[in-house]
Scaffold this motif. Structure first.
Motif, PDB file in Angstrom:
ATOM      1  N   SER A 175       2.478   1.926  -9.500  1.00 28.04           N
ATOM      2  CA  SER A 175       1.551   0.955  -8.917  1.00 28.04           C
ATOM      3  C   SER A 175       0.187   1.610  -8.723  1.00 28.04           C
ATOM      4  O   SER A 175       0.088   2.831  -8.596  1.00 28.04           O
ATOM      5  CB  SER A 175       2.084   0.440  -7.573  1.00 28.04           C
ATOM      6  N   SER A 176      -0.846   0.774  -8.715  1.00 21.52           N
ATOM      7  CA  SER A 176      -2.201   1.301  -8.523  1.00 21.52           C
ATOM      8  C   SER A 176      -2.384   1.868  -7.128  1.00 21.52           C
ATOM      9  O   SER A 176      -3.150   2.811  -6.927  1.00 21.52           O
ATOM     10  CB  SER A 176      -3.236   0.197  -8.768  1.00 21.52           C
ATOM     11  N   ASN A 177      -1.702   1.275  -6.161  1.00 20.96           N
ATOM     12  CA  ASN A 177      -1.796   1.720  -4.774  1.00 20.96           C
ATOM     13  C   ASN A 177      -0.459   1.410  -4.104  1.00 20.96           C
ATOM     14  O   ASN A 177      -0.033   0.257  -4.095  1.00 20.96           O
ATOM     15  CB  ASN A 177      -2.946   0.996  -4.068  1.00 20.96           C
ATOM     16  N   TYR A 178       0.174   2.412  -3.555  1.00 18.66           N
ATOM     17  CA  TYR A 178       1.551   2.231  -3.090  1.00 18.66           C
ATOM     18  C   TYR A 178       1.668   1.374  -1.834  1.00 18.66           C
ATOM     19  O   TYR A 178       2.764   0.935  -1.471  1.00 18.66           O
ATOM     20  CB  TYR A 178       2.229   3.592  -2.851  1.00 18.66           C
ATOM     21  N   VAL A 179       0.541   1.083  -1.175  1.00 18.50           N
ATOM     22  CA  VAL A 179       0.641   0.389   0.109  1.00 18.50           C
ATOM     23  C   VAL A 179      -0.126  -0.923   0.173  1.00 18.50           C
ATOM     24  O   VAL A 179       0.248  -1.831   0.920  1.00 18.50           O
ATOM     25  CB  VAL A 179       0.170   1.323   1.257  1.00 18.50           C
ATOM     26  N   THR A 180      -1.193  -1.090  -0.616  1.00 19.31           N
ATOM     27  CA  THR A 180      -2.094  -2.227  -0.425  1.00 19.31           C
ATOM     28  C   THR A 180      -1.413  -3.574  -0.601  1.00 19.31           C
ATOM     29  O   THR A 180      -1.636  -4.503   0.184  1.00 19.31           O
ATOM     30  CB  THR A 180      -3.305  -2.117  -1.375  1.00 19.31           C
ATOM     31  N   ASP A 181      -0.581  -3.731  -1.642  1.00 17.67           N
ATOM     32  CA  ASP A 181       0.064  -5.032  -1.853  1.00 17.67           C
ATOM     33  C   ASP A 181       0.967  -5.393  -0.682  1.00 17.67           C
ATOM     34  O   ASP A 181       0.993  -6.537  -0.202  1.00 17.67           O
ATOM     35  CB  ASP A 181       0.838  -5.051  -3.171  1.00 17.67           C
ATOM     36  N   TRP A 182       1.743  -4.424  -0.155  1.00 14.41           N
ATOM     37  CA  TRP A 182       2.594  -4.680   1.003  1.00 14.41           C
ATOM     38  C   TRP A 182       1.760  -4.923   2.258  1.00 14.41           C
ATOM     39  O   TRP A 182       2.097  -5.752   3.095  1.00 14.41           O
ATOM     40  CB  TRP A 182       3.555  -3.514   1.229  1.00 14.41           C
ATOM     41  N   TRP A 183       0.664  -4.195   2.387  1.00 11.51           N
ATOM     42  CA  TRP A 183      -0.207  -4.353   3.545  1.00 11.51           C
ATOM     43  C   TRP A 183      -0.769  -5.770   3.593  1.00 11.51           C
ATOM     44  O   TRP A 183      -0.738  -6.427   4.640  1.00 11.51           O
ATOM     45  CB  TRP A 183      -1.341  -3.335   3.482  1.00 11.51           C
ATOM     46  N   GLU A 184      -1.264  -6.263   2.481  1.00 11.24           N
ATOM     47  CA  GLU A 184      -1.833  -7.608   2.445  1.00 11.24           C
ATOM     48  C   GLU A 184      -0.760  -8.678   2.671  1.00 11.24           C
ATOM     49  O   GLU A 184      -1.009  -9.690   3.329  1.00 11.24           O
ATOM     50  CB  GLU A 184      -2.555  -7.840   1.116  1.00 11.24           C
ATOM     51  N   GLU A 185       0.427  -8.442   2.144  1.00 10.16           N
ATOM     52  CA  GLU A 185       1.483  -9.434   2.296  1.00 10.16           C
ATOM     53  C   GLU A 185       2.032  -9.485   3.717  1.00 10.16           C
ATOM     54  O   GLU A 185       2.101 -10.559   4.338  1.00 10.16           O
ATOM     55  CB  GLU A 185       2.623  -9.149   1.319  1.00 10.16           C
ATOM     56  N   PHE A 186       2.444  -8.331   4.245  1.00 11.20           N
ATOM     57  CA  PHE A 186       3.166  -8.328   5.524  1.00 11.20           C
ATOM     58  C   PHE A 186       2.242  -8.343   6.742  1.00 11.20           C
ATOM     59  O   PHE A 186       2.604  -8.901   7.783  1.00 11.20           O
ATOM     60  CB  PHE A 186       4.105  -7.119   5.594  1.00 11.20           C
TER      61      PHE A 186
ATOM     62  N   ARG B 187     -11.152   3.690   0.455  1.00 13.58           N
ATOM     63  CA  ARG B 187     -11.686   3.144  -0.782  1.00 13.58           C
ATOM     64  C   ARG B 187     -12.186   4.205  -1.749  1.00 13.58           C
ATOM     65  O   ARG B 187     -12.783   3.893  -2.771  1.00 13.58           O
ATOM     66  CB  ARG B 187     -12.786   2.132  -0.461  1.00 13.58           C
ATOM     67  N   LEU B 188     -11.951   5.473  -1.432  1.00  8.71           N
ATOM     68  CA  LEU B 188     -12.156   6.518  -2.437  1.00  8.71           C
ATOM     69  C   LEU B 188     -11.061   6.444  -3.493  1.00  8.71           C
ATOM     70  O   LEU B 188     -11.147   7.117  -4.528  1.00  8.71           O
ATOM     71  CB  LEU B 188     -12.145   7.901  -1.780  1.00  8.71           C
ATOM     72  N   PHE B 189     -10.043   5.618  -3.230  1.00  7.03           N
ATOM     73  CA  PHE B 189      -8.914   5.449  -4.146  1.00  7.03           C
ATOM     74  C   PHE B 189      -8.853   3.999  -4.613  1.00  7.03           C
ATOM     75  O   PHE B 189      -9.340   3.088  -3.943  1.00  7.03           O
ATOM     76  CB  PHE B 189      -7.608   5.849  -3.455  1.00  7.03           C
ATOM     77  N   ARG B 190      -8.221   3.796  -5.751  1.00  5.70           N
ATOM     78  CA  ARG B 190      -8.170   2.463  -6.340  1.00  5.70           C
ATOM     79  C   ARG B 190      -7.397   1.502  -5.432  1.00  5.70           C
ATOM     80  O   ARG B 190      -6.307   1.841  -4.944  1.00  5.70           O
ATOM     81  CB  ARG B 190      -7.507   2.536  -7.715  1.00  5.70           C
ATOM     82  N   GLU B 191      -7.978   0.338  -5.201  1.00  5.50           N
ATOM     83  CA  GLU B 191      -7.411  -0.714  -4.356  1.00  5.50           C
ATOM     84  C   GLU B 191      -7.180  -0.231  -2.925  1.00  5.50           C
ATOM     85  O   GLU B 191      -6.336  -0.771  -2.205  1.00  5.50           O
ATOM     86  CB  GLU B 191      -6.121  -1.271  -4.956  1.00  5.50           C
ATOM     87  N   GLY B 192      -7.933   0.763  -2.502  1.00  5.43           N
ATOM     88  CA  GLY B 192      -7.799   1.257  -1.135  1.00  5.43           C
ATOM     89  C   GLY B 192      -8.387   0.280  -0.130  1.00  5.43           C
ATOM     90  O   GLY B 192      -9.377  -0.394  -0.405  1.00  5.43           O
ATOM     91  N   ARG B 193      -7.787   0.198   1.034  1.00  6.15           N
ATOM     92  CA  ARG B 193      -8.310  -0.648   2.100  1.00  6.15           C
ATOM     93  C   ARG B 193      -8.586   0.203   3.332  1.00  6.15           C
ATOM     94  O   ARG B 193      -9.642   0.791   3.438  1.00  6.15           O
ATOM     95  CB  ARG B 193      -7.349  -1.809   2.392  1.00  6.15           C
ATOM     96  N   THR B 194      -7.630   0.301   4.254  1.00  4.29           N
ATOM     97  CA  THR B 194      -7.898   1.043   5.483  1.00  4.29           C
ATOM     98  C   THR B 194      -6.744   1.991   5.803  1.00  4.29           C
ATOM     99  O   THR B 194      -5.653   1.875   5.276  1.00  4.29           O
ATOM    100  CB  THR B 194      -8.088   0.092   6.680  1.00  4.29           C
ATOM    101  N   GLU B 195      -7.036   2.911   6.687  1.00  3.09           N
ATOM    102  CA  GLU B 195      -6.045   3.807   7.270  1.00  3.09           C
ATOM    103  C   GLU B 195      -6.397   3.974   8.738  1.00  3.09           C
ATOM    104  O   GLU B 195      -7.537   3.725   9.153  1.00  3.09           O
ATOM    105  CB  GLU B 195      -6.040   5.147   6.539  1.00  3.09           C
ATOM    106  N   THR B 196      -5.430   4.393   9.530  1.00  2.00           N
ATOM    107  CA  THR B 196      -5.623   4.552  10.966  1.00  2.00           C
ATOM    108  C   THR B 196      -5.957   5.993  11.313  1.00  2.00           C
ATOM    109  O   THR B 196      -5.302   6.919  10.832  1.00  2.00           O
ATOM    110  CB  THR B 196      -4.348   4.143  11.721  1.00  2.00           C
TER     111      THR B 196
END
Length: 782
Positions: free
Chosen positions: A229-240, A595-604
């Protein structure tokens, strides 16, 4: 309506003289312009995608490689590493022979293949280059390492190739998957300041069991996902986190942004609406043409970042579902939806040939503001459906808004470029009366619940006296993109476009179109649901409290004087404030981008650390000297900067744990560790609003102009029922702004946002006293 007009444009009739053809020239011309515009957009999009795919190479390099292969073939030298003779002897020979035509085709194909290989190797090299993150960990003011100097030099050369918005997208590295041991260790350390010894020992035991047991299995599954996957977390993050959220998105998810505080260019509501609509559409055109450059987050050079979210800024709407929502995006929209005094309108922004000018848009806004329509039954409060429970809105939408005039009108809202709200209230900023700014924040966060279409990517809110604000749906993108767009639009509106002496849009309208009123036929069951949604929304509004603070005693210049990061300084100030307000430390959330990574969003970034708690306690310990407190502050700020850099580099804690938790739920595994820590409760949730993303556009502006353009940033509702939400912006050398939210029903917010604001004022004053320690030599802490 459009289909009927299209059918009437061309008609056939059989008479005794033969077949009679009649047509409407003007309408056929409009249809042709529509087809032509669509073709141009698709052609432009294909061209941009092609140029992005071969960046930093270009068509000239293709011609150069093909020319070089041709020249060397003439002198009997093969520059194609065997590609040219293979194609000529084994493919082209059997079709075109060995003549001039066959050789030319072979040279062209071989050159193109060689160039394609060269481009792919170049882009792989860029991807490898961008994986270097050592520059993030080098302290400002200290000598730059040789590796970082070389990296910056190469990146600077690549940036000279003229990248477009998405030029680096395919070359951005994937978000790295942290090691399980590192994440468990960092998580345990982040909990130390907020747990007592017994609780910490229990978590330590559970963490070790998880690390050696089920965590290993979950990590293996997540590793497989990260490979494919392009980003291991973004799709799950947006969905859940977003799409499966069934509670109202008003206040709980949507956030808002402010106008400038010191500049009020016009009090004419229609003029301000027209100018901001025009500048917004100009930004949309820049995004379509990919003329927005990848933003540099480094003061040293241009560092590319993921630009995926810009594509969803316009022509986008969140559509409700009973179990999960959907995010829909359309390629184009030639209108915006406008709400004014209970009535919805469709305002045309493109006449089929060009975008309308601001003065032409103002004519339509003037017409809307002058309307004398009575809202149809249910129309005034229709938007409250987007403020209520998501499942209820989904059922109502499916049952009553998927046919007839309701479907047509709903499509006009959802498919609009964005929504404009012509508010019936005035908003003000008065340094002597903070309640006016508090009211403005409430107005932008939720309005009256029925006068914002919360599902839309953003609502442009124009107050009665010409102030402007934004309400933004969160699932499509984060605040950094919205802040960039808002900053650019306001800069164009106030500085470069402006208004005439009467406060109206400049220029003369060459085309005066009439906005279309949207029609509704809302049945009784839908009216009942509108009433219920209003009850839910009003309860949320009554429970939330916003308090804002514009602090002008000092700004980022003071933090620099203390030789600490302004963001870290403010985080320590908030830790100090929260402890005095609650008499304890709590898990703290600070948003950081990936966002230095593809499809990156946020981190805590977990801002509450052992170091920050040591500093806070020193501020309350009368035996500590200012020098000791300052030294502890610097240690806490250094630790915070380390955590922030880790988060930006994909080495944070929360997104990794979140992805592991999703897999755990899929596999239906038992985990006492996750039962103990998930979901984490952040009683202090913070975020910094980015600014100065349009520095190139603002170059040359005087300090007086920049001071007038200072904004209060934006804010959001409380994330936890018993917590505070704090957004802040470092607006200048001597200005800081804070947006504080909480729930009136909370039993622990002593509370209120207003009390937190007063405590924050005292904390900012206390922090200022630390400057007195700068002249004295610091004492070493054992």
């Amino acid at each position: 309506m459009a289909e009927a007009r299209s059918a009437a444009a061309l008609s056939f009739a059989v008479t005794h003289d033969g077949v009679s053809v009649s047509y409407d020239q003007e309408l056929l011309r409009d249809i042709w312009h529509g087809i032509s515009r669509s073709y141009k957009r698709r052609t432009g999009r294909f061209r941009n995608d092609f140029m992005n795919g071969m960046f930093p190479a270009n068509s000239w390099t293709l011609g150069l490689v093909v020319g070089a292969v041709a020249v060397f073939s003439v002198i009997k030298h093969d520059l194609s590493f065997g590609i040219f003779p293979f194609i000529q002897n084994y493919i082209v020979h059997y079709v075109f022979g060995d003549g001039y035509l066959g050789q030319s085709i072979s040279i062209a194909v071989a050159g193109a293949l060689l160039w394609l290989i060269f481009v792919q190797l170049l882009r792989l090299s860029i991807k490898t280059l961008l994986e270097y993150k050592g520059w993030m960990y080098e302290s400002p003011g200290k000598p730059v390492s040789k590796a970082t100097k070389l990296w910056l030099g190469v990146l600077h050369i690549i940036s000279k190739a003229g990248p477009m918005l998405h030029s680096f997208q395919g070359a951005l590295p994937r978000l790295p998957l942290p090691k399980l041991d590192d994440t468990v260790r960092k998580h345990l350390l982040s909990m130390k300041p907020i747990l007592n010894d017994e609780e910490y020992q229990e978590l330590e035991f559970l963490s070790e069991r998880f690390r050696k047991g089920v965590g290993r299995r979950l990590q293996r599954y997540l590793t497989l996902k990260s490979w494919f996957s392009s980003n291991y977390v973004t799709d799950w993050w947006e969905e859940f986190v977003y799409m499966r959220q069934r509670s109202p998105i008003m206040i709980n998810s949507n956030y808002y942004g402010f106008d400038t505080l010191n500049e009020h260019p016009t009090t004419n509501q229609a003029s301000r609406a027209a100018n901001l609509t025009y500048t917004s559409l100009q930004f949309r055109r820049m995004v379509d043409r990919q003329e927005v450059s990848p933003f540099s987050i480094s003061p040293r050079t241009k560092v590319p970042f993921c630009t995926m979210q810009y594509e969803r800024l316009f022509n986008t709407c969140r559509v409700p579902g009973e179990k999960v929502d959907r995010l829909l995006h359309w390629d184009d929209a030639k209108h915006v939806a406008v709400y004014c005094r209970g009535v919805w309108f469709k305002l045309i922004v493109h006449n089929g040939k060009r975008l309308l000018e601001a003065c032409e848009l103002q004519h339509q806004y003037d017409t809307i503001l002058a309307h004398s329509y009575e809202p149809s039954e249910g129309e005034m409060h229709l938007a409250s459906l987007t403020a209520g429970e998501r499942a209820d809105w989904a059922k109502t939408r499916r049952a009553h808004f998927r046919s007839g005039v309701n479907k047509t009108s709903l499509n006009d809202i959802e498919r609009a470029a964005f929504v404009v709200i012509l508010d019936d209230e005035e908003t003000h900023y008065d340094p002597e009366d903070p309640s006016k700014l508090d009211h403005w924040a409430h107005n932008l966060l939720h309005g009256k619940a029925h006068d914002r279409w919360f599902d839309k990517s953003f609502n442009l809110i124009i107050s009665k006296n010409g102030h402007v604000g934004i309400n933004t749906e969160h699932s499509w993108g984060d605040a950094a993109v919205m802040a960039h767009f808002t900053e650019w639009s306001l800069l164009q509106d106030i500085v470069f476009i402006g208004y005439d002496a009467d406060g109206r849009c400049k220029g003369e309208a060459k085309e005066k179109l009439t906005p279309e009123r949207l029609k509704w036929d809302i049945p009784s069951p839908a009216l009942e649901q509108i009433r219920k949604s209003m009850e839910v929304a009003n309860a949320l509004i009554a429970d939330v409290e916003m308090s804002l603070l514009v602090w002008t005693d000092y700004g980022k210049g003071f933090a620099k004087k203390l030789k600490v990061s302004p963001d870290a300084f403010l985080q320590m100030t908030l830790q100090y404030t929260y402890f005095k307000n609650q008499n304890k430390f709590s898990l703290t959330y600070e948003a950081s981008m990936t966002r230095l990574f593809r499809e990156g969003r946020t981190e805590t970034v977990r801002s509450c650390t052992v170091q920050s708690s040591d500093f806070v306690r020193s501020m309350l310990d009368a035996s500590k000297t200012p020098q000791e407190r300052l030294q502890l502050l610097r240690k806490a700020c250094d630790k915070h900067q380390e955590l922030y850099r880790d988060a930006m580099c994909g080495q944070g804690v929360d997104r990794h744990l979140f992805a592991l938790y999703v897999i755990k739920r899929y596999l239906e595994e038992e985990s006492p560790f996750f039962d103990n820590i998930f979901p984490p409760t952040y009683l202090l949730s913070t975020s910094q609003t980015p600014m100065n993303q349009c520095e190139a556009d603002a170059k040359g502006l005087s300090n007086d102009v920049r001071l007038r353009l200072i904004t209060a940033g934006g804010g959001f509702g409380p994330v936890a029922d018993r917590g505070y939400g704090v957004s802040y912006i470092v607006a200048g050398e001597n200005t800081l702004s804070f947006h504080i939210s909480s729930k009136r029903s909370a039993d622990n917010t002593v509370s209120s946002s207003r009390e937190f604001r007063e405590e924050l004022k005292r904390s900012l004053s206390d922090m200022k006293k630390l400057a007195e320690a700068l002249e004295a030599p610091p004492k070493k802490i054992q």
